[in-house]
Design an enzyme around this catalytic site. Structure first.
Site, short mmCIF file in Angstrom:
data_model
loop_
_atom_site.label_atom_id
_atom_site.label_comp_id
_atom_site.label_asym_id
_atom_site.label_seq_id
_atom_site.Cartn_x
_atom_site.Cartn_y
_atom_site.Cartn_z
N SER A 9 -46.64 -57.70 74.81
CA SER A 9 -47.38 -56.69 74.04
C SER A 9 -48.53 -57.20 73.18
O SER A 9 -49.32 -56.41 72.70
CB SER A 9 -46.42 -55.91 73.16
OG SER A 9 -45.88 -54.85 73.90
N SER A 42 -48.04 -53.13 74.13
CA SER A 42 -48.04 -52.05 73.16
C SER A 42 -49.03 -52.24 72.00
O SER A 42 -49.42 -51.26 71.38
CB SER A 42 -46.63 -51.88 72.59
OG SER A 42 -46.21 -53.07 71.94
N LYS A 57 -50.50 -53.85 63.31
CA LYS A 57 -49.83 -52.90 64.21
C LYS A 57 -48.87 -52.04 63.40
O LYS A 57 -48.26 -52.53 62.44
CB LYS A 57 -49.10 -53.73 65.27
CG LYS A 57 -48.43 -52.97 66.38
CD LYS A 57 -47.83 -53.98 67.38
CE LYS A 57 -47.12 -53.33 68.53
NZ LYS A 57 -46.62 -54.30 69.52
N1 GLN Z 1 -44.63 -53.70 78.44
C1 GLN Z 1 -43.43 -54.28 77.97
C2 GLN Z 1 -42.39 -53.22 77.72
O1 GLN Z 1 -42.69 -52.10 77.92
C3 GLN Z 1 -43.69 -55.12 76.77
C4 GLN Z 1 -43.44 -54.48 75.45
C5 GLN Z 1 -43.55 -55.41 74.29
O2 GLN Z 1 -43.85 -56.59 74.44
N2 GLN Z 1 -43.28 -54.87 73.12
O3 GLN Z 1 -41.30 -53.48 77.34
#
Ligand code: GLN
Length: 486
Positions: free
Chosen positions: A178, A154, A77
Protein backbone atom coordinates in the site's frame (compact mmCIF):
# COMPACT_ATOMS: atom_id res chain seq x y z
CA UNK A 1 12.13 29.91 -8.78
CA UNK A 2 9.21 27.48 -9.25
CA UNK A 3 6.46 27.23 -6.68
CA UNK A 4 7.72 26.37 -3.17
CA UNK A 5 5.31 23.41 -3.01
CA UNK A 6 7.34 21.75 -5.78
CA UNK A 7 10.48 21.65 -3.64
CA UNK A 8 11.93 18.50 -2.14
CA UNK A 9 12.60 18.33 1.61
CA UNK A 10 16.33 18.86 1.03
CA UNK A 11 15.74 21.90 -1.20
CA UNK A 12 13.11 23.43 1.08
CA UNK A 13 15.33 22.91 4.12
CA UNK A 14 18.24 24.71 2.54
CA UNK A 15 16.00 27.63 1.52
CA UNK A 16 14.47 27.86 4.99
CA UNK A 17 17.89 27.80 6.58
CA UNK A 18 19.22 30.49 4.26
CA UNK A 19 16.07 32.57 4.86
CA UNK A 20 15.20 32.50 1.16
CA UNK A 21 11.67 31.40 2.06
CA UNK A 22 9.63 31.18 5.24
CA UNK A 23 7.75 28.18 6.52
CA UNK A 24 4.53 30.20 6.16
CA UNK A 25 5.27 30.67 2.45
CA UNK A 26 5.99 26.99 2.06
CA UNK A 27 2.82 25.92 3.88
CA UNK A 28 0.74 28.53 2.03
CA UNK A 29 2.07 27.32 -1.29
CA UNK A 30 0.95 23.74 -0.49
CA UNK A 31 -2.44 25.02 0.68
CA UNK A 32 -2.87 27.00 -2.56
CA UNK A 33 -1.91 23.94 -4.55
CA UNK A 34 -4.40 21.74 -2.69
CA UNK A 35 -7.13 24.34 -3.12
CA UNK A 36 -6.49 24.68 -6.83
CA UNK A 37 -6.13 21.03 -7.85
CA UNK A 38 -7.55 18.72 -5.23
CA UNK A 39 -11.10 18.87 -6.55
CA UNK A 40 -9.71 16.96 -9.52
CA UNK A 41 -7.73 14.48 -7.38
CA UNK A 42 -9.55 13.96 -4.07
CA UNK A 43 -6.27 13.18 -2.31
CA UNK A 44 -6.79 15.29 0.82
CA UNK A 45 -9.87 14.37 2.82
CA UNK A 46 -9.24 16.55 5.87
CA UNK A 47 -7.67 19.99 5.67
CA UNK A 48 -5.86 21.18 8.75
CA UNK A 49 -4.78 24.49 7.22
CA UNK A 50 -5.46 26.91 10.04
CA UNK A 51 -3.37 24.97 12.51
CA UNK A 52 -0.67 24.38 9.90
CA UNK A 53 -0.28 28.12 9.29
CA UNK A 54 -0.24 28.86 13.02
CA UNK A 55 2.46 26.26 13.45
CA UNK A 56 4.48 27.68 10.55
CA UNK A 57 4.28 31.18 12.03
CA UNK A 58 5.61 29.91 15.34
CA UNK A 59 8.46 28.11 13.64
CA UNK A 60 9.36 31.17 11.56
CA UNK A 61 9.38 33.31 14.71
CA UNK A 62 11.78 30.89 16.38
CA UNK A 63 13.87 30.96 13.21
CA UNK A 64 15.77 27.72 13.98
CA UNK A 65 16.00 25.36 11.06
CA UNK A 66 18.66 22.94 12.27
CA UNK A 67 16.57 19.81 11.69
CA UNK A 68 15.87 19.06 8.01
CA UNK A 69 12.14 18.60 8.74
CA UNK A 70 11.58 21.82 10.68
CA UNK A 71 8.95 23.95 8.96
CA UNK A 72 8.27 21.32 6.29
CA UNK A 73 4.58 20.54 5.54
CA UNK A 74 3.45 16.93 5.15
CA UNK A 75 0.27 14.90 4.73
CA UNK A 76 -0.60 11.76 6.72
CA UNK A 77 -2.74 8.89 5.52
CA UNK A 78 -6.07 8.89 7.30
CA UNK A 79 -5.28 5.75 9.29
CA UNK A 80 -2.68 7.67 11.33
CA UNK A 81 -4.28 8.99 14.51
CA UNK A 82 -3.51 12.62 15.15
CA UNK A 83 -4.58 14.00 18.50
CA UNK A 84 -7.50 16.38 18.15
CA UNK A 85 -7.77 15.84 14.39
CA UNK A 86 -10.51 13.75 12.75
CA UNK A 87 -9.00 10.39 11.77
CA UNK A 88 -11.38 7.96 10.13
CA UNK A 89 -9.50 5.26 8.20
CA UNK A 90 -11.81 6.45 5.42
CA UNK A 91 -14.56 4.30 6.87
CA UNK A 92 -18.12 5.39 7.62
CA UNK A 93 -17.83 3.54 10.88
CA UNK A 94 -15.54 6.35 12.12
CA UNK A 95 -16.47 9.16 9.74
CA UNK A 96 -20.07 9.19 10.77
CA UNK A 97 -19.46 10.74 14.17
CA UNK A 98 -16.13 12.17 13.13
CA UNK A 99 -13.80 10.20 15.37
CA UNK A 100 -11.20 12.49 16.94
CA UNK A 101 -8.42 10.50 18.62
CA UNK A 102 -7.29 11.53 22.09
CA UNK A 103 -3.74 10.34 21.26
CA UNK A 104 -1.12 10.76 18.57
CA UNK A 105 0.59 8.07 16.49
CA UNK A 106 4.29 7.73 17.26
CA UNK A 107 5.18 8.44 13.63
CA UNK A 108 3.29 11.74 13.37
CA UNK A 109 4.50 12.66 16.87
CA UNK A 110 8.12 12.12 15.86
CA UNK A 111 7.64 14.18 12.70
CA UNK A 112 5.99 16.98 14.67
CA UNK A 113 8.71 16.86 17.35
CA UNK A 114 11.19 17.46 14.54
CA UNK A 115 9.17 20.51 13.49
CA UNK A 116 7.32 19.06 10.49
CA UNK A 117 3.85 20.53 9.96
CA UNK A 118 0.74 18.42 9.37
CA UNK A 119 -1.41 19.82 6.55
CA UNK A 120 -4.17 17.24 6.84
CA UNK A 121 -5.20 13.68 6.11
CA UNK A 122 -5.07 11.75 2.88
CA UNK A 123 -7.47 9.33 1.27
CA UNK A 124 -7.03 5.57 1.65
CA UNK A 125 -9.00 2.47 0.89
CA UNK A 126 -11.26 1.73 3.86
CA UNK A 127 -8.94 0.71 6.72
CA UNK A 128 -6.29 0.29 3.98
CA UNK A 129 -8.00 -2.67 2.30
CA UNK A 130 -7.57 -2.21 -1.40
CA UNK A 131 -5.23 -1.18 -4.18
CA UNK A 132 -7.04 1.80 -5.71
CA UNK A 133 -8.71 3.92 -2.95
CA UNK A 134 -12.01 2.86 -4.53
CA UNK A 135 -13.11 1.32 -1.23
CA UNK A 136 -12.75 4.67 0.61
CA UNK A 137 -15.96 6.20 1.97
CA UNK A 138 -14.74 9.49 0.49
CA UNK A 139 -14.58 8.12 -3.06
CA UNK A 140 -11.62 7.43 -5.29
CA UNK A 141 -8.37 9.44 -5.49
CA UNK A 142 -7.37 10.18 -9.07
CA UNK A 143 -3.91 9.94 -10.55
CA UNK A 144 -2.14 13.28 -11.12
CA UNK A 145 -0.67 11.94 -14.39
CA UNK A 146 -4.09 11.05 -15.80
CA UNK A 147 -7.20 11.79 -13.78
CA UNK A 148 -9.21 9.06 -15.51
CA UNK A 149 -6.94 6.61 -13.66
CA UNK A 150 -6.56 5.58 -10.04
CA UNK A 151 -3.73 6.88 -7.89
CA UNK A 152 -3.38 3.35 -6.53
CA UNK A 153 -3.90 2.22 -3.00
CA UNK A 154 -4.31 2.01 -0.32
CA UNK A 155 -2.08 5.07 0.34
CA UNK A 156 -3.40 6.64 -2.89
CA UNK A 157 -4.05 10.03 -1.31
CA UNK A 158 -0.52 10.27 0.08
CA UNK A 159 1.02 9.28 -3.27
CA UNK A 160 -1.19 11.60 -5.34
CA UNK A 161 -0.49 14.41 -2.85
CA UNK A 162 3.28 14.01 -3.18
CA UNK A 163 3.17 13.36 -6.93
CA UNK A 164 1.21 16.55 -7.55
CA UNK A 165 3.17 18.78 -5.14
CA UNK A 166 0.29 19.27 -2.72
CA UNK A 167 2.80 18.64 0.04
CA UNK A 168 6.55 18.19 0.41
CA UNK A 169 6.25 14.59 1.64
CA UNK A 170 3.69 12.19 3.07
CA UNK A 171 3.45 9.10 5.22
CA UNK A 172 1.58 5.89 4.53
CA UNK A 173 1.29 2.30 5.64
CA UNK A 174 2.07 -0.89 3.75
CA UNK A 175 0.62 -4.29 4.55
CA UNK A 176 1.04 -5.88 1.14
CA UNK A 177 2.02 -3.00 -1.11
CA UNK A 178 0.00 0.00 0.00
CA UNK A 179 2.93 2.43 0.05
CA UNK A 180 4.83 1.03 -2.92
CA UNK A 181 2.06 0.49 -5.46
CA UNK A 182 0.50 3.99 -5.25
CA UNK A 183 3.96 5.59 -5.11
CA UNK A 184 4.82 3.67 -8.28
CA UNK A 185 1.57 4.73 -9.95
CA UNK A 186 2.14 8.41 -9.11
CA UNK A 187 5.85 8.63 -9.98
CA UNK A 188 7.06 8.91 -6.37
CA UNK A 189 9.53 7.10 -4.16
CA UNK A 190 7.74 4.81 -1.69
CA UNK A 191 9.50 2.95 1.08
CA UNK A 192 8.25 0.06 3.17
CA UNK A 193 10.59 -0.40 6.12
CA UNK A 194 11.42 -3.74 7.73
CA UNK A 195 8.59 -4.86 10.02
CA UNK A 196 9.43 -3.36 13.41
CA UNK A 197 11.80 -0.67 12.10
CA UNK A 198 9.03 1.95 12.34
CA UNK A 199 6.33 2.15 14.97
CA UNK A 200 2.73 1.11 14.35
CA UNK A 201 1.49 2.78 17.52
CA UNK A 202 -1.53 4.95 16.80
CA UNK A 203 -1.92 3.71 13.24
CA UNK A 204 -5.19 1.85 12.65
CA UNK A 205 -4.26 -1.79 12.18
CA UNK A 206 -5.15 -3.82 9.14
CA UNK A 207 -3.06 -7.00 9.58
CA UNK A 208 -0.87 -6.52 12.64
CA UNK A 209 1.83 -9.03 11.72
CA UNK A 210 2.42 -7.37 8.33
CA UNK A 211 1.66 -3.62 8.69
CA UNK A 212 4.65 -1.33 8.30
CA UNK A 213 4.85 2.48 8.25
CA UNK A 214 6.93 4.46 5.80
CA UNK A 215 7.37 7.62 3.77
CA UNK A 216 6.29 8.61 0.27
CA UNK A 217 8.63 11.28 -1.09
CA UNK A 218 9.79 13.05 -4.24
CA UNK A 219 13.34 11.69 -3.96
CA UNK A 220 15.31 8.92 -2.27
CA UNK A 221 17.33 11.51 -0.33
CA UNK A 222 14.09 12.84 1.17
CA UNK A 223 13.07 9.28 2.01
CA UNK A 224 16.32 8.86 3.94
CA UNK A 225 15.66 12.13 5.80
CA UNK A 226 12.17 11.04 6.85
CA UNK A 227 13.37 7.54 7.80
CA UNK A 228 15.91 9.10 10.16
CA UNK A 229 12.96 10.43 12.14
CA UNK A 230 10.50 7.55 11.77
CA UNK A 231 12.82 4.64 12.52
CA UNK A 232 13.65 3.30 15.94
CA UNK A 233 12.47 1.55 19.07
CA UNK A 234 9.13 2.69 20.43
CA UNK A 235 8.12 1.63 23.95
CA UNK A 236 4.50 1.92 22.76
CA UNK A 237 4.96 -0.74 20.05
CA UNK A 238 6.44 -3.95 21.39
CA UNK A 239 7.22 -5.18 17.88
CA UNK A 240 9.72 -2.39 17.18
CA UNK A 241 13.34 -3.52 17.13
CA UNK A 242 15.99 -2.26 19.51
CA UNK A 243 18.60 -1.70 16.83
CA UNK A 244 20.52 1.54 16.51
CA UNK A 245 19.16 3.88 13.85
CA UNK A 246 21.91 4.80 11.40
CA UNK A 247 21.98 8.15 9.63
CA UNK A 248 20.28 7.02 6.42
CA UNK A 249 21.35 10.19 4.61
CA UNK A 250 24.97 9.11 5.07
CA UNK A 251 24.23 5.67 3.65
CA UNK A 252 23.15 6.86 0.22
CA UNK A 253 26.53 7.73 -1.26
CA UNK A 254 28.99 5.42 -3.00
CA UNK A 255 28.59 3.17 -6.01
CA UNK A 256 27.07 -0.17 -7.01
CA UNK A 257 30.30 -1.84 -8.12
CA UNK A 258 30.20 -5.53 -7.23
CA UNK A 259 26.61 -5.34 -5.97
CA UNK A 260 24.78 -8.59 -6.71
CA UNK A 261 21.27 -7.98 -8.00
CA UNK A 262 18.89 -10.95 -8.28
CA UNK A 263 16.20 -11.07 -10.96
CA UNK A 264 13.59 -13.69 -10.06
CA UNK A 265 12.21 -15.45 -13.10
CA UNK A 266 8.80 -15.83 -11.45
CA UNK A 267 8.34 -12.03 -11.50
CA UNK A 268 8.41 -11.68 -15.25
CA UNK A 269 5.12 -13.26 -16.09
CA UNK A 270 2.56 -13.55 -18.85
CA UNK A 271 0.03 -10.78 -18.85
CA UNK A 272 2.43 -8.20 -17.58
CA UNK A 273 2.51 -4.92 -19.47
CA UNK A 274 5.36 -5.05 -22.06
CA UNK A 275 6.28 -1.41 -21.44
CA UNK A 276 6.63 -2.14 -17.72
CA UNK A 277 8.78 -5.19 -18.42
CA UNK A 278 11.07 -3.34 -20.78
CA UNK A 279 11.50 -0.34 -18.43
CA UNK A 280 12.38 -2.63 -15.53
CA UNK A 281 14.79 -4.73 -17.59
CA UNK A 282 16.48 -1.53 -18.83
CA UNK A 283 16.86 -0.41 -15.23
CA UNK A 284 18.68 -3.68 -14.48
CA UNK A 285 20.95 -3.18 -17.50
CA UNK A 286 21.59 0.38 -16.40
CA UNK A 287 22.72 -0.76 -12.94
CA UNK A 288 24.83 -3.45 -14.59
CA UNK A 289 26.55 -0.82 -16.71
CA UNK A 290 27.44 0.95 -13.45
CA UNK A 291 29.21 -2.12 -12.12
CA UNK A 292 26.48 -4.25 -10.54
CA UNK A 293 26.24 -7.93 -11.33
CA UNK A 294 22.88 -9.27 -12.54
CA UNK A 295 22.09 -12.80 -11.41
CA UNK A 296 19.06 -14.87 -12.41
CA UNK A 297 17.37 -16.35 -9.36
CA UNK A 298 14.23 -18.28 -8.51
CA UNK A 299 11.70 -17.66 -5.76
CA UNK A 300 9.80 -20.91 -6.23
CA UNK A 301 6.83 -20.20 -3.92
CA UNK A 302 5.91 -16.93 -5.60
CA UNK A 303 2.79 -18.49 -7.09
CA UNK A 304 1.35 -19.04 -3.61
CA UNK A 305 2.07 -15.57 -2.27
CA UNK A 306 -1.23 -13.93 -3.16
CA UNK A 307 -3.34 -16.85 -1.90
CA UNK A 308 -1.34 -16.97 1.34
CA UNK A 309 -1.64 -13.22 1.81
CA UNK A 310 -5.40 -13.32 1.22
CA UNK A 311 -5.89 -15.95 3.92
CA UNK A 312 -3.61 -14.43 6.56
CA UNK A 313 -4.56 -10.77 6.16
CA UNK A 314 -8.35 -11.27 6.28
CA UNK A 315 -7.85 -13.42 9.38
CA UNK A 316 -6.02 -10.60 11.12
CA UNK A 317 -8.49 -8.09 9.68
CA UNK A 318 -11.45 -10.01 11.13
CA UNK A 319 -9.86 -9.70 14.55
CA UNK A 320 -8.75 -6.06 14.20
CA UNK A 321 -12.14 -4.90 12.92
CA UNK A 322 -13.90 -6.36 15.99
CA UNK A 323 -13.14 -3.17 17.91
CA UNK A 324 -15.49 -1.16 15.69
CA UNK A 325 -18.68 -2.08 17.50
CA UNK A 326 -20.24 1.34 17.97
CA UNK A 327 -20.12 1.16 21.75
CA UNK A 328 -17.50 3.72 22.79
CA UNK A 329 -16.94 5.63 19.56
CA UNK A 330 -17.90 5.65 15.92
CA UNK A 331 -21.15 4.96 14.13
CA UNK A 332 -24.18 4.24 16.32
CA UNK A 333 -27.82 3.33 15.75
CA UNK A 334 -30.71 4.52 17.86
CA UNK A 335 -32.90 1.45 17.96
CA UNK A 336 -31.94 -2.19 18.42
CA UNK A 337 -33.67 -5.30 19.74
CA UNK A 338 -30.67 -6.46 21.72
CA UNK A 339 -26.85 -6.24 21.77
CA UNK A 340 -26.35 -8.63 18.86
CA UNK A 341 -28.85 -6.69 16.77
CA UNK A 342 -27.04 -3.46 17.74
CA UNK A 343 -23.65 -4.79 16.57
CA UNK A 344 -25.25 -6.13 13.45
CA UNK A 345 -26.80 -2.82 12.49
CA UNK A 346 -23.72 -0.72 13.36
CA UNK A 347 -21.39 -2.93 11.37
CA UNK A 348 -23.76 -3.45 8.45
CA UNK A 349 -24.17 0.30 8.05
CA UNK A 350 -20.64 1.31 9.04
CA UNK A 351 -18.46 -1.00 6.94
CA UNK A 352 -18.15 -1.11 3.17
CA UNK A 353 -18.26 -4.26 1.04
CA UNK A 354 -14.51 -4.98 0.94
CA UNK A 355 -14.12 -4.79 4.71
CA UNK A 356 -17.15 -7.03 5.18
CA UNK A 357 -15.78 -9.50 2.64
CA UNK A 358 -12.49 -9.75 4.52
CA UNK A 359 -14.16 -10.04 7.92
CA UNK A 360 -16.19 -12.95 6.56
CA UNK A 361 -13.24 -14.71 4.88
CA UNK A 362 -11.10 -14.20 7.97
CA UNK A 363 -13.72 -15.40 10.41
CA UNK A 364 -14.22 -18.47 8.25
CA UNK A 365 -10.48 -19.20 7.96
CA UNK A 366 -10.03 -18.90 11.72
CA UNK A 367 -13.08 -20.91 12.75
CA UNK A 368 -12.48 -24.17 14.61
CA UNK A 369 -13.18 -26.56 11.74
CA UNK A 370 -11.17 -24.65 9.13
CA UNK A 371 -8.25 -23.21 11.09
CA UNK A 372 -5.92 -26.11 10.23
CA UNK A 373 -6.96 -26.27 6.60
CA UNK A 374 -6.60 -22.55 5.88
CA UNK A 375 -4.96 -20.36 8.48
CA UNK A 376 -2.34 -22.82 9.74
CA UNK A 377 -1.63 -23.95 6.19
CA UNK A 378 -1.18 -20.36 5.06
CA UNK A 379 1.23 -19.70 7.92
CA UNK A 380 3.29 -22.70 6.77
CA UNK A 381 3.43 -21.41 3.21
CA UNK A 382 4.36 -17.99 4.61
CA UNK A 383 7.44 -19.65 6.12
CA UNK A 384 8.31 -21.20 2.75
CA UNK A 385 8.04 -17.80 1.10
CA UNK A 386 10.33 -16.27 3.74
CA UNK A 387 12.79 -19.14 3.16
CA UNK A 388 12.77 -18.45 -0.61
CA UNK A 389 14.02 -14.95 0.11
CA UNK A 390 16.51 -16.06 2.76
CA UNK A 391 17.99 -18.52 0.27
CA UNK A 392 18.09 -15.85 -2.43
CA UNK A 393 19.91 -13.41 -0.14
CA UNK A 394 22.69 -15.95 0.32
CA UNK A 395 23.45 -15.44 -3.37
CA UNK A 396 22.46 -11.83 -4.02
CA UNK A 397 22.38 -8.55 -2.11
CA UNK A 398 19.06 -7.25 -3.38
CA UNK A 399 16.19 -8.40 -5.60
CA UNK A 400 15.02 -6.25 -8.51
CA UNK A 401 11.45 -6.57 -9.83
CA UNK A 402 8.65 -4.45 -11.25
CA UNK A 403 6.55 -2.66 -8.63
CA UNK A 404 3.28 -3.64 -10.33
CA UNK A 405 2.48 -5.62 -13.49
CA UNK A 406 0.80 -2.61 -15.14
CA UNK A 407 0.82 1.17 -14.93
CA UNK A 408 -2.09 2.86 -13.11
CA UNK A 409 -5.39 1.39 -14.25
CA UNK A 410 -8.56 3.25 -15.15
CA UNK A 411 -11.01 4.13 -12.38
CA UNK A 412 -13.56 1.29 -12.19
CA UNK A 413 -11.50 -1.15 -14.30
CA UNK A 414 -11.08 -3.69 -11.47
CA UNK A 415 -13.75 -2.45 -9.09
CA UNK A 416 -16.31 -5.21 -8.64
CA UNK A 417 -13.76 -7.94 -9.44
CA UNK A 418 -11.91 -8.42 -6.15
CA UNK A 419 -9.98 -11.48 -7.32
CA UNK A 420 -8.56 -9.62 -10.32
CA UNK A 421 -7.57 -6.78 -8.00
CA UNK A 422 -5.94 -9.19 -5.49
CA UNK A 423 -3.95 -10.99 -8.18
CA UNK A 424 -2.26 -7.77 -9.23
CA UNK A 425 -0.63 -7.52 -5.79
CA UNK A 426 1.64 -10.42 -6.78
CA UNK A 427 4.93 -8.48 -6.79
CA UNK A 428 4.42 -6.77 -3.43
CA UNK A 429 2.81 -9.08 -0.91
CA UNK A 430 5.97 -11.12 -0.19
CA UNK A 431 7.57 -8.21 1.71
CA UNK A 432 4.40 -7.95 3.80
CA UNK A 433 4.43 -11.66 4.58
CA UNK A 434 8.18 -11.80 5.24
CA UNK A 435 8.51 -8.46 7.02
CA UNK A 436 11.31 -7.48 4.67
CA UNK A 437 11.77 -3.96 3.29
CA UNK A 438 11.14 -2.70 -0.23
CA UNK A 439 11.43 0.57 -2.14
CA UNK A 440 9.92 1.78 -5.39
CA UNK A 441 11.57 4.43 -7.57
CA UNK A 442 10.42 5.72 -10.96
CA UNK A 443 12.15 3.89 -13.83
CA UNK A 444 10.37 5.20 -16.89
CA UNK A 445 7.11 6.19 -18.49
CA UNK A 446 4.67 4.43 -20.77
CA UNK A 447 3.88 5.95 -24.16
CA UNK A 448 0.78 7.46 -22.61
CA UNK A 449 2.94 9.23 -20.00
CA UNK A 450 2.16 7.06 -16.99
CA UNK A 451 5.01 6.44 -14.52
CA UNK A 452 6.53 2.96 -14.14
CA UNK A 453 7.96 1.78 -10.83
CA UNK A 454 11.15 -0.18 -10.20
CA UNK A 455 11.05 -2.25 -7.01
CA UNK A 456 14.13 -3.13 -4.98
CA UNK A 457 13.87 -5.42 -1.99
CA UNK A 458 16.41 -6.69 0.48
CA UNK A 459 16.74 -8.79 3.63
CA UNK A 460 15.51 -7.62 7.04
CA UNK A 461 17.18 -4.37 8.18
CA UNK A 462 18.71 -3.66 4.76
CA UNK A 463 17.25 -0.13 4.69
CA UNK A 464 20.64 1.50 4.13
CA UNK A 465 21.53 -0.69 1.18
CA UNK A 466 18.14 -0.24 -0.49
CA UNK A 467 18.22 3.53 -0.06
CA UNK A 468 21.74 3.64 -1.42
CA UNK A 469 21.02 1.64 -4.58
CA UNK A 470 17.74 3.48 -5.18
CA UNK A 471 19.51 6.82 -4.76
CA UNK A 472 22.32 5.91 -7.13
CA UNK A 473 19.79 4.72 -9.71
CA UNK A 474 17.64 7.84 -9.31
CA UNK A 475 20.60 10.21 -9.58
CA UNK A 476 21.87 8.56 -12.75
CA UNK A 477 18.50 8.75 -14.54
CA UNK A 478 16.14 11.59 -15.35
CA UNK A 479 12.83 10.00 -14.26
CA UNK A 480 12.48 11.74 -10.90
CA UNK A 481 12.64 15.15 -12.56
CA UNK A 482 9.47 14.70 -14.59
CA UNK A 483 6.34 16.19 -13.05
CA UNK A 484 2.70 15.78 -14.08
CA UNK A 485 0.95 18.59 -15.95
CA UNK A 486 -1.82 19.62 -13.63
N1 GLN B 1 -3.72 -4.23 -2.02
C1 GLN B 1 -3.43 -4.94 -0.83
C2 GLN B 1 -4.70 -5.33 -0.11
O1 GLN B 1 -5.72 -5.00 -0.60
C3 GLN B 1 -2.51 -4.15 0.03
C4 GLN B 1 -3.14 -3.35 1.12
C5 GLN B 1 -2.16 -2.73 2.06
O2 GLN B 1 -0.95 -2.85 1.90
N2 GLN B 1 -2.71 -2.07 3.06
O3 GLN B 1 -4.68 -5.95 0.89
Amino acid sequence: MGKPCALTIAEAHSKLKNKEITSVQLVQSCIDRIESIDDALNAVIYRNFKRALEQAKKIDAEGKFDHPLTGIPFLAKDNFCEKGIPSTGCSNVLRDKEYVPPFESTSTQRLKDAGAISLGKTNTDEFTMGASTETSCYGVTRNPWDTTRVAGGSSGGSAAGVGSDECIFAVGSDTGGSIRQPAGFCGCVGFRATYGRTSRFGVMSMASSLDSIGPICKTVEDTAIVMNTLAGLDPLDATTGDLPVPDYTKAISGDVKGLKIGIPKEYFIDGMDPEVESAVRSAATHLESMGAEIIDISLPHTDYAVATYYVITPSEVSSNMARYDGIRYGHTVQKADDLVDYYHQVRTEGFGDEVKRRIMIGTYALSAGYYDAYYRQAQKVRTLIIKDFEEAYKKVDIVLTPTYPTPAFTVGALDGDPIAMYLQDIFLVAQGLSGMPGITVPCGFCKNNLPIGLHLSGPHWSEELLLKVAHIYEKSTEWAEKRPNL
